[in-house]
Motif scaffolding. Structure first.
Motif, PDB file in Angstrom:
ATOM      1  N   TRP A 161      -4.861   0.603  -3.598  1.00  0.00           N
ATOM      2  CA  TRP A 161      -5.760   0.949  -2.491  1.00  0.00           C
ATOM      3  C   TRP A 161      -5.834   2.462  -2.294  1.00  0.00           C
ATOM      4  CZ3 TRP A 161      -4.942   3.527   2.119  1.00  0.00           C
ATOM      5  CH2 TRP A 161      -5.980   3.448   3.046  1.00  0.00           C
ATOM      6  N   ARG A 170       0.810  -1.215   0.000  1.00  0.00           N
ATOM      7  CA  ARG A 170       0.000   0.000   0.000  1.00  0.00           C
ATOM      8  C   ARG A 170       0.841   1.261   0.000  1.00  0.00           C
ATOM      9  NH1 ARG A 170      -5.161  -0.799   4.129  1.00  0.00           N
ATOM     10  NH2 ARG A 170      -6.277  -2.382   2.869  1.00  0.00           N
ATOM     11  N   SER A 199     -19.833   0.614  -4.100  1.00  0.00           N
ATOM     12  CA  SER A 199     -19.143   1.898  -4.233  1.00  0.00           C
ATOM     13  C   SER A 199     -19.931   2.977  -3.498  1.00  0.00           C
ATOM     14  CB  SER A 199     -19.004   2.291  -5.707  1.00  0.00           C
ATOM     15  OG  SER A 199     -18.595   3.641  -5.826  1.00  0.00           O
ATOM     16  N   ASP A 256      -7.693   5.937 -10.464  1.00  0.00           N
ATOM     17  CA  ASP A 256      -8.593   4.910  -9.948  1.00  0.00           C
ATOM     18  C   ASP A 256      -8.956   3.917 -11.044  1.00  0.00           C
ATOM     19  OD1 ASP A 256     -10.483   3.776  -7.932  1.00  0.00           O
ATOM     20  OD2 ASP A 256     -11.965   4.473  -9.384  1.00  0.00           O
ATOM     21  N   ARG A 287      -9.206   4.882  -2.623  1.00  0.00           N
ATOM     22  CA  ARG A 287      -9.736   5.655  -1.497  1.00  0.00           C
ATOM     23  C   ARG A 287      -9.722   7.151  -1.805  1.00  0.00           C
ATOM     24  NH1 ARG A 287     -10.158   1.175  -0.920  1.00  0.00           N
ATOM     25  NH2 ARG A 287     -12.058   1.829  -1.993  1.00  0.00           N
ATOM     26  N   ASP A 343     -12.661   7.855  -3.880  1.00  0.00           N
ATOM     27  CA  ASP A 343     -13.889   7.875  -3.075  1.00  0.00           C
ATOM     28  C   ASP A 343     -14.100   9.252  -2.445  1.00  0.00           C
ATOM     29  OD1 ASP A 343     -14.443   5.230  -3.652  1.00  0.00           O
ATOM     30  OD2 ASP A 343     -13.599   4.456  -1.783  1.00  0.00           O
TER      31      ASP A 343
END
Length: 336
Positions: free
Chosen positions: A197, A53, A241, A182, A201, A204
């Protein structure tokens, strides 16, 4: 924060002209800046990739940061030149918006389905989404298109306009950079489960305001506002999502159709909860209805974000230090 005076007016005019350019011509045919960003991000990924990550976060920060800083530098260079500021905003807006290309691809699949050309519809679907077209029949293809139109109305139009209103050209460019990353690395394949990851995020977070505005405008502008509102509130959170859920649910309710269910990505099958489950299944004619709703939502988002931008600039202009000094001197009986 939004700038004041001629610079803000020039930026706003540029955004409107950029929206019109996308409406008239779609994505630039050659030398698309988003494609160039994707190639650079891919080259950096090949150097940085680790199944970790932290390395993925470094990749996301470097790519997004470079895009935002470049846009900020260009915006600063045009600060004293309203014409150049408008041209920069026009180019950035045209580059990051994808509403017209989205509608064109959706309508191409719809036309093939209406003509009974299932093979042709399957060939066109990858232009819209990453689902396995060979695993879909006619209704499945139609549903995939409507879901893609709904989600990408937020990702390719409304989200960019919202961040442009908040952050000017760096906001436009930064949102598109995050969204592109993304799409490149933010999915749950074995290669990107950890490395992607951070990009997922970040997307989002960046997509949250645009997705809620998209859902709200779909409620307001759709043919069934009550149904759209009920589906959003009842089913939006059921989607995996956090941003696609409210948008797809609102579109499902507005159009009176059922979305969600079984889908396949490269042989991997996923069963998602249904959105607006008591409604009928999607048919090819619903693609044109979804496209019209997408266009309407995009136009309303432009009006809303431009209005907010101008209002913010006017409010800040009223609090400019020179204005405050003028008020202070007037109260003391001095000449400004």
């Amino acid at each position: 924060m939004p700038s004041t005076g001629p610079a803000s007016t020039a930026f706003t005019c540029g955004v409107v002209l950029g929206f019109a350019a996308d409406l008239a011509a779609g994505d630039p045919r050659r030398g698309h800046p988003v494609a160039a960003f994707g190639r650079l991000a891919g080259a950096l990924e090949r150097r940085l990739w680790r199944d970790h990550r932290g390395w993925g976060a470094a990749h996301a920060v470097v790519c997004t940061g470079a895009a935002v800083l470049t846009a900020a530098a260009l915006q600063r260079l045009t600060r004293q030149h309203p014409g150049l500021r408008a041209a920069l905003a026009l180019g950035a807006t045209w580059s990051v918006l994808g509403g017209t290309s989205l509608v064109r691809e959706a309508e191409a699949v719809g036309a093939a389905l209406r003509a009974g050309d299932l093979a042709g519809a399957r060939r066109r679907l990858p232009h819209l989404c990453g689902r396995d077209p060979q695993a879909l029949d006619g209704p499945g293809l139609a549903r995939a298109v409507v879901e893609s139109v709904a989600e990408n109305t937020s990702d390719a139009v409304v989200g960019a306009l919202v961040w442009g209103a908040l952050g000017g050209v760096p906001g436009l460019v930064g949102f598109r950079a995050v969204n592109t990353l993304d799409a490149m690395v933010g999915h749950r394949s074995p290669r990107y489960r950890r490395f992607g990851w951070a990009a997922a995020r970040l997307d989002d977070v960046a997509g949250w305001p645009g997705s809620r505005l998209t859902a709200a405008l779909a409620v307001a502008a759709g043919p069934d506002p009550a149904g759209a509102w009920q589906a959003w509130r009842r089913d939006g959170h059921r989607h995996p999502s956090p941003n696609a859920g409210p948008v797809e649910a609102a579109f499902a309710g507005a159009l009176g159709v059922r979305l969600g269910g079984r889908l396949s990505y490269g042989g991997w099958v996923e069963r998602r909860p249904e959105l607006n489950p008591m409604a009928r299944a999607v048919v090819p004619a619903d693609i044109a209805r979804a496209a019209r709703l997408s266009r309407t939502v995009g136009a309303l988002a432009l009006a809303a974000t431009v209005s907010v931008r101008l209002l913010a600039a006017h409010t800040r202009g009223g609090q400019h230090p020179k204005n405050r000094q003028h008020t202070k001197n007037t109260k003391k009986g001095k000449r400004p």
